[in-house]
Write an enzyme that holds these catalytic residues in place. Structure first.
Site, PDB file in Angstrom:
ATOM      1  N   LEU A 141      -1.758 -55.098 -14.118  1.00 30.17           N
ATOM      2  CA  LEU A 141      -2.218 -53.718 -14.321  1.00 30.17           C
ATOM      3  C   LEU A 141      -3.719 -53.615 -14.033  1.00 30.17           C
ATOM      4  CD1 LEU A 141      -0.883 -51.017 -15.252  1.00 30.17           C
ATOM      5  CD2 LEU A 141      -1.956 -51.426 -17.480  1.00 30.17           C
ATOM      6  N   GLY A 142      -4.068 -53.828 -12.770  1.00 27.66           N
ATOM      7  CA  GLY A 142      -5.431 -53.612 -12.313  1.00 27.66           C
ATOM      8  C   GLY A 142      -5.577 -52.196 -11.788  1.00 27.66           C
ATOM      9  N   ARG A 143      -6.532 -51.995 -10.872  1.00 23.85           N
ATOM     10  CA  ARG A 143      -6.758 -50.648 -10.330  1.00 23.85           C
ATOM     11  C   ARG A 143      -5.505 -50.094  -9.664  1.00 23.85           C
ATOM     12  NH1 ARG A 143     -11.475 -53.411  -8.639  1.00 23.85           N
ATOM     13  NH2 ARG A 143     -13.429 -52.622  -9.530  1.00 23.85           N
ATOM     14  N   ILE A 144      -4.892 -50.895  -8.802  1.00 24.85           N
ATOM     15  CA  ILE A 144      -3.706 -50.424  -8.088  1.00 24.85           C
ATOM     16  C   ILE A 144      -2.546 -50.251  -9.055  1.00 24.85           C
ATOM     17  CG2 ILE A 144      -2.017 -51.004  -6.296  1.00 24.85           C
ATOM     18  CD1 ILE A 144      -4.261 -52.479  -4.827  1.00 24.85           C
ATOM     19  N   ARG A 220       1.395 -59.933  -2.899  1.00 25.53           N
ATOM     20  CA  ARG A 220       1.407 -61.086  -2.009  1.00 25.53           C
ATOM     21  C   ARG A 220       2.793 -61.714  -2.045  1.00 25.53           C
ATOM     22  NH1 ARG A 220      -2.295 -59.225   0.089  1.00 25.53           N
ATOM     23  NH2 ARG A 220      -4.366 -60.123   0.553  1.00 25.53           N
ATOM     24  N   ASP A 244       6.923 -55.322   0.892  1.00 24.63           N
ATOM     25  CA  ASP A 244       5.928 -55.037   1.930  1.00 24.63           C
ATOM     26  C   ASP A 244       5.186 -56.310   2.325  1.00 24.63           C
ATOM     27  OD1 ASP A 244       4.413 -53.306   3.646  1.00 24.63           O
ATOM     28  OD2 ASP A 244       2.756 -53.385   2.213  1.00 24.63           O
ATOM     29  N   GLU A 249       4.478 -64.513   6.036  1.00 25.59           N
ATOM     30  CA  GLU A 249       4.366 -63.430   7.016  1.00 25.59           C
ATOM     31  C   GLU A 249       3.439 -63.796   8.175  1.00 25.59           C
ATOM     32  OE1 GLU A 249       1.227 -60.306   5.220  1.00 25.59           O
ATOM     33  OE2 GLU A 249       3.045 -60.491   4.004  1.00 25.59           O
ATOM     34  N   HIS A 267       4.091 -55.105   5.908  1.00 24.12           N
ATOM     35  CA  HIS A 267       2.783 -55.165   5.262  1.00 24.12           C
ATOM     36  C   HIS A 267       1.907 -53.983   5.685  1.00 24.12           C
ATOM     37  CE1 HIS A 267      -0.327 -58.108   3.368  1.00 24.12           C
ATOM     38  NE2 HIS A 267      -0.543 -56.852   2.988  1.00 24.12           N
ATOM     39  N   GLY A 269       0.923 -51.541   3.348  1.00 24.80           N
ATOM     40  CA  GLY A 269       0.487 -50.892   2.112  1.00 24.80           C
ATOM     41  C   GLY A 269      -0.762 -50.049   2.243  1.00 24.80           C
TER      42      GLY A 269
END
Length: 312
Positions: A141-144, A220, A244, A249, A267, A269
């Site tokens: 639960l960071g900024r994103i 990731r 994603d 990858e 990928h 996002g």
């Protein structure tokens, strides 16, 4: 490299476009004592690379994740590392919710059904799941993660989370990932990659998520054990997954490509022109601010001790 970075750095620095050189290693060796900064968009930068550049003072990374940069090794050598947080939060959060909707309601499958002409024969089957009334567990639960939580609640989805430590938020906190996965039916992954989080989501976590569970990964690929995920999808241990990012990858696990309950994106996002340009500008601003004022704008955690003790 993003054009904003190329244009912006050219205004302030003597720029070596290493990818355009016939022999990059020779160029590095020849100009090693002159190179004081590196702008990178995904190249592996480890201790061996850093040792080639004795005058290096700053590594400016294009992206919020920096798991390909050994920031600890950089700090040991007195090198600051910066990334580009904040400017891509909303774009990635939007993608995460879009990917969740696509997965729960089988929207890519329905489009393929239409394009194949199958709608002329019969309607697309009813989807087994809906988004409304579900519960989302956010891993990281960071900024994103917080931006995703706000969007999820607008869709009538309750939110819980697991972090290394509890935050001062209203969402339910679970001290372990296993407890979180057992309590929710959507697991949203938004944590950094690296050795500490490698295969954190494994067969046990997927089993706890359950047969109605949805896994979404916009962080990731290394966080998820892809072999275990492919098995969980094929055996219906979980209902579906939206990805994603991937462990190796741009290669995608072959089994995932065959599974219709996996929604796969390449990928993308943060992959809009406005957002990527904002990221590029932050790379330039970090470089310029460091060499002009001695302070980067967005240093990574491993670099904070260098800034607090500049003589060390």
């Amino acid at each position: 490299m993003n054009e904003t970075v190329l244009t912006g750095t050219a205004e302030h620095f003597d720029v070596i476009r290493l990818w355009e050189e016939d022999d990059p290693d020779a160029v590095l060796a020849e100009r090693a004592k002159e190179i004081t900064a590196v702008a990178t968009g995904g190249t592996t930068i480890d201790g061996a690379f850093l040792d080639k550049l004795p005058a290096l003072r700053l590594v400016a990374s294009f992206g919020v994740g920096y798991d390909k940069i050994d920031a600890t090794a950089a700090a040991e050598r007195g090198v600051i590392v910066t990334n580009t947080p904040g400017v891509l939060d909303n774009e990635v959060a939007d993608t995460a919710l879009g990917l969740l909707l696509m997965t729960v309601r089988e929207l890519p499958q329905a489009e393929r059904y239409l394009r194949a002409g199958s709608w002329n024969e019969r309607p697309y089957p009813l989807t087994p799941a809906t988004l409304h009334g579900r519960s989302m567990g956010i891993l990281g639960l960071g900024r994103i993660g917080e931006a995703i939580a706000v969007r999820a609640q607008a869709f009538g989805v309750s939110v819980a989370y697991h972090n290394r430590s509890q935050k001062d938020v209203s969402y339910q906190y679970y001290p372990t990932l296993l407890e979180l996965a057992s309590a929710v039916d959507i697991l949203m992954i938004v944590i950094p990659g690296g050795d500490e989080t490698r295969h954190l989501v494994d067969a046990e976590i997927l089993k706890a998520l359950g047969p109605g569970g949805i896994l979404i990964n916009v962080a990731r690929g290394t966080v998820v054990d892809e072999e275990a995920l492919a098995e969980a999808l094929s055996t219906k241990t979980i209902l579906g997954a939206g990805l994603d990012v991937y462990e190796h990858e741009p290669a995608v696990h072959p089994a995932l490509l065959t599974l219709d309950n996996a929604v796969l994106l390449p990928h993308v996002g943060s992959a809009s022109i406005p957002t990527r340009n904002a990221m590029g500008q932050l790379v330039v601003d970090n470089l310029h601010n460091w060499f002009t004022h001695g302070t980067p704008l967005t240093p990574v955690q491993e670099s904070t001790s260098l800034l607090q003790n500049p003589q060390s």
